[in-house]
Design a protein around this motif. Structure first.
Motif, PDB file in Angstrom:
ATOM      1  N   LEU A 139      -9.775  16.843 -32.226  1.00 10.93           N
ATOM      2  CA  LEU A 139      -9.566  16.011 -31.154  1.00 10.93           C
ATOM      3  C   LEU A 139      -8.042  16.163 -30.713  1.00 10.93           C
ATOM      4  N   VAL A 140      -7.112  16.615 -31.410  1.00  7.01           N
ATOM      5  CA  VAL A 140      -5.672  16.581 -31.090  1.00  7.01           C
ATOM      6  C   VAL A 140      -5.373  17.908 -30.293  1.00  7.01           C
ATOM      7  N   VAL A 141      -6.302  18.964 -30.638  1.00  9.93           N
ATOM      8  CA  VAL A 141      -6.204  20.213 -30.020  1.00  9.93           C
ATOM      9  C   VAL A 141      -6.599  20.214 -28.611  1.00  9.93           C
ATOM     10  N   VAL A 142      -8.060  19.572 -28.443  1.00  6.02           N
ATOM     11  CA  VAL A 142      -8.609  19.398 -27.249  1.00  6.02           C
ATOM     12  C   VAL A 142      -7.782  18.472 -26.483  1.00  6.02           C
ATOM     13  N   ALA A 143      -7.137  17.468 -26.692  1.00  7.85           N
ATOM     14  CA  ALA A 143      -6.465  16.560 -25.695  1.00  7.85           C
ATOM     15  C   ALA A 143      -5.081  17.109 -25.519  1.00  7.85           C
ATOM     16  N   LEU A 144      -4.475  18.153 -26.109  1.00  5.45           N
ATOM     17  CA  LEU A 144      -3.451  18.876 -25.907  1.00  5.45           C
ATOM     18  C   LEU A 144      -3.798  19.954 -24.912  1.00  5.45           C
ATOM     19  N   CYS A 145      -5.135  20.531 -25.098  1.00  8.13           N
ATOM     20  CA  CYS A 145      -5.440  21.493 -23.954  1.00  8.13           C
ATOM     21  C   CYS A 145      -5.767  21.043 -22.935  1.00  8.13           C
TER      22      CYS A 145
ATOM     23  N   ASP B 137     -16.717  14.345 -27.468  1.00  6.65           N
ATOM     24  CA  ASP B 137     -16.217  14.100 -28.838  1.00  6.65           C
ATOM     25  C   ASP B 137     -15.782  12.545 -29.376  1.00  6.65           C
ATOM     26  N   VAL B 138     -15.116  11.981 -28.203  1.00 11.03           N
ATOM     27  CA  VAL B 138     -14.717  10.645 -28.385  1.00 11.03           C
ATOM     28  C   VAL B 138     -15.790   9.701 -28.540  1.00 11.03           C
ATOM     29  N   PHE B 139     -16.812  10.004 -27.405  1.00 10.58           N
ATOM     30  CA  PHE B 139     -18.032   9.017 -27.323  1.00 10.58           C
ATOM     31  C   PHE B 139     -18.887   9.275 -28.598  1.00 10.58           C
ATOM     32  N   GLY B 140     -18.983  10.407 -29.154  1.00 10.93           N
ATOM     33  CA  GLY B 140     -19.789  10.800 -30.566  1.00 10.93           C
ATOM     34  C   GLY B 140     -19.128  10.051 -31.524  1.00 10.93           C
ATOM     35  N   ILE B 141     -17.839   9.954 -31.789  1.00 14.30           N
ATOM     36  CA  ILE B 141     -17.465   9.243 -32.812  1.00 14.30           C
ATOM     37  C   ILE B 141     -17.446   7.629 -32.687  1.00 14.30           C
ATOM     38  N   VAL B 142     -17.353   7.375 -31.238  1.00 16.35           N
ATOM     39  CA  VAL B 142     -17.289   5.683 -31.240  1.00 16.35           C
ATOM     40  C   VAL B 142     -19.036   5.384 -31.091  1.00 16.35           C
TER      41      VAL B 142
ATOM     42  N   ALA C 204     -11.874  18.563 -20.813  1.00 20.34           N
ATOM     43  CA  ALA C 204     -12.106  17.129 -20.545  1.00 20.34           C
ATOM     44  C   ALA C 204     -13.463  16.669 -20.938  1.00 20.34           C
ATOM     45  N   TYR C 205     -14.387  17.277 -20.670  1.00 25.98           N
ATOM     46  CA  TYR C 205     -15.612  17.149 -21.116  1.00 25.98           C
ATOM     47  C   TYR C 205     -15.894  17.142 -22.578  1.00 25.98           C
ATOM     48  N   ALA C 206     -15.313  17.980 -23.065  1.00 28.63           N
ATOM     49  CA  ALA C 206     -15.223  18.166 -24.745  1.00 28.63           C
ATOM     50  C   ALA C 206     -14.682  16.915 -25.363  1.00 28.63           C
ATOM     51  N   LEU C 207     -13.521  16.403 -24.887  1.00 29.02           N
ATOM     52  CA  LEU C 207     -12.604  15.307 -25.345  1.00 29.02           C
ATOM     53  C   LEU C 207     -13.535  14.100 -25.201  1.00 29.02           C
TER      54      LEU C 207
END
Length: 179
Positions: free
Chosen positions: A154-160, A127-132, A121-124
């Protein structure tokens, strides 16, 4: 197959020990999926090691421009073996994920899903904050991190994250039925 889909659904109702065990094992699936993605990243880095090292050196040169020779030499020494060190750590992380996935599969518990749910959850979020904050994926695309790695990552981390949540629900349900 329907049982696995139900087990992977973090919102499904868990009935019985078998369904709880299958749901708890979703954390293993998430760890193995993450390890597979890590192995892809490891292989990509191996094939592009020289380009990555060159990009790291260029970034250090740009950041130390105008500074003293001592500061530039110190910065260069830090990244001299940066790509190789990153490769070693990536390999270790893949191995740890494989072992912990096997352990969670054979002895489902709540600790592995809790830890990796928090980490994923932290990684997701980061990652999203970094992109935004960087203005989008196109800005993030570099020699060291092409856009396809960002998107698939992003897809892998969200699924995980979802699978670890399902794993935690199953493990907590197993604890209830055992105790």
């Amino acid at each position: 197959m329907t049982n696995w889909i139900k087990a992977a659904n973090p919102l499904s109702t868990i009935v019985g020990v078998d369904e709880a065990r299958a749901a708890a094992r979703m954390s293993s699936v998430a760890l193995w999926l993450s390890a597979a993605w890590g192995a892809v990243g490891f292989a990509w880095m191996m094939t592009n090691l020289e380009r990555i090292q060159t990009a790291m050196s260029a970034a250090v040169a740009a950041q130390t421009e105008g500074q003293s020779a001592k500061a530039a030499a110190m910065a260069n020494s830090l990244v001299a073996n940066g790509a190789q060190t990153t490769l070693i750590f990536a390999g270790i992380i893949v191995a740890v994920q494989l072992v912990l996935g096997w352990y969670q599969w054979t002895r489902p518990n709540r600790y592995i899903p809790i830890i990796f749910l928090l980490l994923s959850a932290y990684a997701l979020l980061t990652d999203v904050f970094g992109i935004v904050s960087a203005g989008g994926i196109a800005v993030e695309a570099t020699v060291m991190n092409p856009a396809w790695r960002t998107i698939v990552g992003l897809v892998v981390v969200a699924l995980c994250t979802l699978l670890h949540f399902a794993g935690l629900r199953g493990a907590l349900n197993l604890d209830k039925t055992a105790g």
